[in-house]
Write a protein that holds these residues in place. Sequence first.
Motif, PDB file in Angstrom:
ATOM      1  N   THR A 116       0.847  -1.191   0.000  1.00  0.00           N
ATOM      2  CA  THR A 116       0.000   0.000   0.000  1.00  0.00           C
ATOM      3  C   THR A 116       0.883   1.242   0.000  1.00  0.00           C
ATOM      4  OG1 THR A 116      -1.684  -1.173   1.283  1.00  0.00           O
ATOM      5  CG2 THR A 116      -1.842   1.232   1.218  1.00  0.00           C
ATOM      6  N   ILE A 117       0.545   2.180  -0.874  1.00  0.00           N
ATOM      7  CA  ILE A 117       1.252   3.459  -0.925  1.00  0.00           C
ATOM      8  C   ILE A 117       0.232   4.552  -0.656  1.00  0.00           C
ATOM      9  CG2 ILE A 117       2.587   5.058  -2.358  1.00  0.00           C
ATOM     10  CD1 ILE A 117       3.610   2.609  -3.915  1.00  0.00           C
ATOM     11  N   THR A 118       0.604   5.485   0.213  1.00  0.00           N
ATOM     12  CA  THR A 118      -0.276   6.585   0.588  1.00  0.00           C
ATOM     13  C   THR A 118       0.425   7.904   0.281  1.00  0.00           C
ATOM     14  OG1 THR A 118      -1.167   5.214   2.367  1.00  0.00           O
ATOM     15  CG2 THR A 118      -1.639   7.574   2.481  1.00  0.00           C
ATOM     16  N   VAL A 119      -0.328   8.835  -0.317  1.00  0.00           N
ATOM     17  CA  VAL A 119       0.215  10.139  -0.690  1.00  0.00           C
ATOM     18  C   VAL A 119      -0.718  11.224  -0.177  1.00  0.00           C
ATOM     19  CG1 VAL A 119       0.890  11.631  -2.622  1.00  0.00           C
ATOM     20  CG2 VAL A 119       1.241   9.170  -2.775  1.00  0.00           C
ATOM     21  N   ARG A 120      -0.140  12.202   0.496  1.00  0.00           N
ATOM     22  CA  ARG A 120      -0.908  13.382   0.921  1.00  0.00           C
ATOM     23  C   ARG A 120      -0.651  14.475  -0.104  1.00  0.00           C
ATOM     24  NH1 ARG A 120       0.524  17.993   3.732  1.00  0.00           N
ATOM     25  NH2 ARG A 120      -1.272  19.151   4.467  1.00  0.00           N
ATOM     26  N   VAL A 121      -1.744  15.079  -0.589  1.00  0.00           N
ATOM     27  CA  VAL A 121      -1.645  16.080  -1.646  1.00  0.00           C
ATOM     28  C   VAL A 121      -2.327  17.362  -1.210  1.00  0.00           C
ATOM     29  CG1 VAL A 121      -2.337  16.662  -4.003  1.00  0.00           C
ATOM     30  CG2 VAL A 121      -1.584  14.355  -3.463  1.00  0.00           C
ATOM     31  N   LYS A 122      -1.660  18.461  -1.476  1.00  0.00           N
ATOM     32  CA  LYS A 122      -2.241  19.784  -1.271  1.00  0.00           C
ATOM     33  C   LYS A 122      -2.302  20.456  -2.633  1.00  0.00           C
ATOM     34  CE  LYS A 122      -2.051  23.876   1.600  1.00  0.00           C
ATOM     35  NZ  LYS A 122      -1.331  24.610   2.617  1.00  0.00           N
ATOM     36  N   TYR A 123      -3.526  20.745  -3.072  1.00  0.00           N
ATOM     37  CA  TYR A 123      -3.780  21.394  -4.351  1.00  0.00           C
ATOM     38  C   TYR A 123      -4.199  22.823  -4.049  1.00  0.00           C
ATOM     39  CZ  TYR A 123      -6.497  22.482  -8.600  1.00  0.00           C
ATOM     40  OH  TYR A 123      -7.016  23.061  -9.730  1.00  0.00           O
ATOM     41  N   ILE A 124      -3.479  23.766  -4.635  1.00  0.00           N
ATOM     42  CA  ILE A 124      -3.744  25.179  -4.371  1.00  0.00           C
ATOM     43  C   ILE A 124      -4.133  25.856  -5.677  1.00  0.00           C
ATOM     44  CG2 ILE A 124      -2.766  27.354  -3.539  1.00  0.00           C
ATOM     45  CD1 ILE A 124      -0.694  25.489  -2.016  1.00  0.00           C
ATOM     46  N   ASP A 125      -5.301  26.475  -5.660  1.00  0.00           N
ATOM     47  CA  ASP A 125      -5.785  27.245  -6.802  1.00  0.00           C
ATOM     48  C   ASP A 125      -5.549  28.711  -6.461  1.00  0.00           C
ATOM     49  OD1 ASP A 125      -7.302  28.729  -8.634  1.00  0.00           O
ATOM     50  OD2 ASP A 125      -8.794  27.140  -8.827  1.00  0.00           O
ATOM     51  N   ASN A 126      -4.552  29.312  -7.060  1.00  0.00           N
ATOM     52  CA  ASN A 126      -4.196  30.697  -6.750  1.00  0.00           C
ATOM     53  C   ASN A 126      -5.178  31.716  -7.326  1.00  0.00           C
ATOM     54  OD1 ASN A 126      -1.832  30.201  -5.175  1.00  0.00           O
ATOM     55  ND2 ASN A 126      -0.789  29.635  -7.055  1.00  0.00           N
ATOM     56  N   LYS A 127      -6.122  31.264  -8.120  1.00  0.00           N
ATOM     57  CA  LYS A 127      -7.142  32.149  -8.694  1.00  0.00           C
ATOM     58  C   LYS A 127      -8.454  32.082  -7.907  1.00  0.00           C
ATOM     59  CE  LYS A 127      -4.796  33.170 -12.548  1.00  0.00           C
ATOM     60  NZ  LYS A 127      -4.557  34.437 -13.154  1.00  0.00           N
ATOM     61  N   ASP A 128      -8.679  30.948  -7.198  1.00  0.00           N
ATOM     62  CA  ASP A 128      -9.930  30.745  -6.469  1.00  0.00           C
ATOM     63  C   ASP A 128      -9.640  29.917  -5.219  1.00  0.00           C
ATOM     64  OD1 ASP A 128     -12.465  30.207  -5.518  1.00  0.00           O
ATOM     65  OD2 ASP A 128     -13.246  29.439  -7.418  1.00  0.00           O
ATOM     66  N   ASP A 129      -9.620  30.575  -4.066  1.00  0.00           N
ATOM     67  CA  ASP A 129      -9.289  29.896  -2.804  1.00  0.00           C
ATOM     68  C   ASP A 129     -10.268  28.787  -2.446  1.00  0.00           C
ATOM     69  OD1 ASP A 129      -7.081  31.499  -2.459  1.00  0.00           O
ATOM     70  OD2 ASP A 129      -8.150  32.986  -1.260  1.00  0.00           O
ATOM     71  N   ASN A 130     -11.472  28.814  -2.977  1.00  0.00           N
ATOM     72  CA  ASN A 130     -12.483  27.812  -2.640  1.00  0.00           C
ATOM     73  C   ASN A 130     -12.266  26.478  -3.339  1.00  0.00           C
ATOM     74  OD1 ASN A 130     -13.889  29.610  -0.967  1.00  0.00           O
ATOM     75  ND2 ASN A 130     -14.976  30.464  -2.721  1.00  0.00           N
ATOM     76  N   LYS A 131     -11.363  26.410  -4.283  1.00  0.00           N
ATOM     77  CA  LYS A 131     -11.144  25.185  -5.043  1.00  0.00           C
ATOM     78  C   LYS A 131      -9.948  24.368  -4.551  1.00  0.00           C
ATOM     79  CE  LYS A 131     -13.349  26.610  -9.315  1.00  0.00           C
ATOM     80  NZ  LYS A 131     -13.156  26.810 -10.751  1.00  0.00           N
ATOM     81  N   GLY A 132      -9.349  24.750  -3.461  1.00  0.00           N
ATOM     82  CA  GLY A 132      -8.203  24.020  -2.944  1.00  0.00           C
ATOM     83  C   GLY A 132      -8.590  22.661  -2.391  1.00  0.00           C
ATOM     84  N   VAL A 133      -7.631  21.746  -2.389  1.00  0.00           N
ATOM     85  CA  VAL A 133      -7.837  20.393  -1.877  1.00  0.00           C
ATOM     86  C   VAL A 133      -6.647  20.030  -1.009  1.00  0.00           C
ATOM     87  CG1 VAL A 133      -8.027  17.949  -2.513  1.00  0.00           C
ATOM     88  CG2 VAL A 133      -9.181  19.670  -3.899  1.00  0.00           C
ATOM     89  N   ASP A 134      -6.918  19.466   0.157  1.00  0.00           N
ATOM     90  CA  ASP A 134      -5.876  18.906   1.019  1.00  0.00           C
ATOM     91  C   ASP A 134      -6.376  17.524   1.405  1.00  0.00           C
ATOM     92  OD1 ASP A 134      -3.858  18.301   2.775  1.00  0.00           O
ATOM     93  OD2 ASP A 134      -3.973  20.181   3.879  1.00  0.00           O
ATOM     94  N   GLN A 135      -5.852  16.501   0.741  1.00  0.00           N
ATOM     95  CA  GLN A 135      -6.440  15.168   0.859  1.00  0.00           C
ATOM     96  C   GLN A 135      -5.362  14.099   0.806  1.00  0.00           C
ATOM     97  OE1 GLN A 135      -9.662  14.790  -1.921  1.00  0.00           O
ATOM     98  NE2 GLN A 135      -9.892  12.604  -1.606  1.00  0.00           N
ATOM     99  N   THR A 136      -5.663  12.963   1.389  1.00  0.00           N
ATOM    100  CA  THR A 136      -4.774  11.807   1.356  1.00  0.00           C
ATOM    101  C   THR A 136      -5.356  10.761   0.417  1.00  0.00           C
ATOM    102  OG1 THR A 136      -4.013  12.235   3.598  1.00  0.00           O
ATOM    103  CG2 THR A 136      -3.687  10.015   2.754  1.00  0.00           C
ATOM    104  N   PHE A 137      -4.502  10.209  -0.431  1.00  0.00           N
ATOM    105  CA  PHE A 137      -4.911   9.189  -1.394  1.00  0.00           C
ATOM    106  C   PHE A 137      -4.102   7.931  -1.128  1.00  0.00           C
ATOM    107  CE2 PHE A 137      -5.535  13.309  -3.243  1.00  0.00           C
ATOM    108  CZ  PHE A 137      -6.796  13.230  -3.818  1.00  0.00           C
ATOM    109  N   SER A 138      -4.741   6.787  -1.325  1.00  0.00           N
ATOM    110  CA  SER A 138      -4.092   5.522  -1.061  1.00  0.00           C
ATOM    111  C   SER A 138      -4.483   4.508  -2.128  1.00  0.00           C
ATOM    112  CB  SER A 138      -4.515   5.028   0.327  1.00  0.00           C
ATOM    113  OG  SER A 138      -3.724   3.958   0.719  1.00  0.00           O
TER     114      SER A 138
END
Length: 176
Positions: A116-138
């Motif tokens: 099992t591989i787990t990755v934590r990702v932070k997605y930042i939308d510099n044009k729209d703060d409401n579209k950001g994602v901070d999530q863990t995927f496995s």
Amino acid sequence: MNWNKSAAKAAAAVMAAVMLAAVAACRISYTFNGSAIDYNVYRTIHVAEFPIRAALVYPPLQQLFENELLNYIDKNTRLQTTDGASDLQLEGEITGYSLSPQAVTEDALASQTRLTITVRVKYIDNKDDNKGVDQTFSAYRDFPSSEMLTDVQDQLCEEISKELVELIFNATLGNW
């Protein structure tokens, strides 16, 4: 009789005009790459390094995962990758790399092992703060316990990385 034909023709003409107006007001947009990006707004993306922060470390995994992510973005979007300021950012870390026994047989030995591989990702939308994602995927793959991890590790990491990249893309750039 003529009056009924005239009324029917007039009703048909009105319905046709209403339908044409409705069609003209609707805008249908299809993308065949799964991406939901407005290229009038977003032109660049910065993909940071994804260091391994897992207890168990397989050094080639970081480069393999990063390359897979960059290639997928390149193939499925028109975004330009950049090292500086950008419209979108993807950053994170590989937080898990683990093995666990699966499918225990009657003699209490595992016949399958799960990587099992787990990755934590932070997605930042510099044009729209409401579209950001901070999530863990496995994601994981099972392999026969009779095989050595070193014999199947490269193939499993490649398969898992591809699955993780698709999950990450769909949750961020794919806007699913």
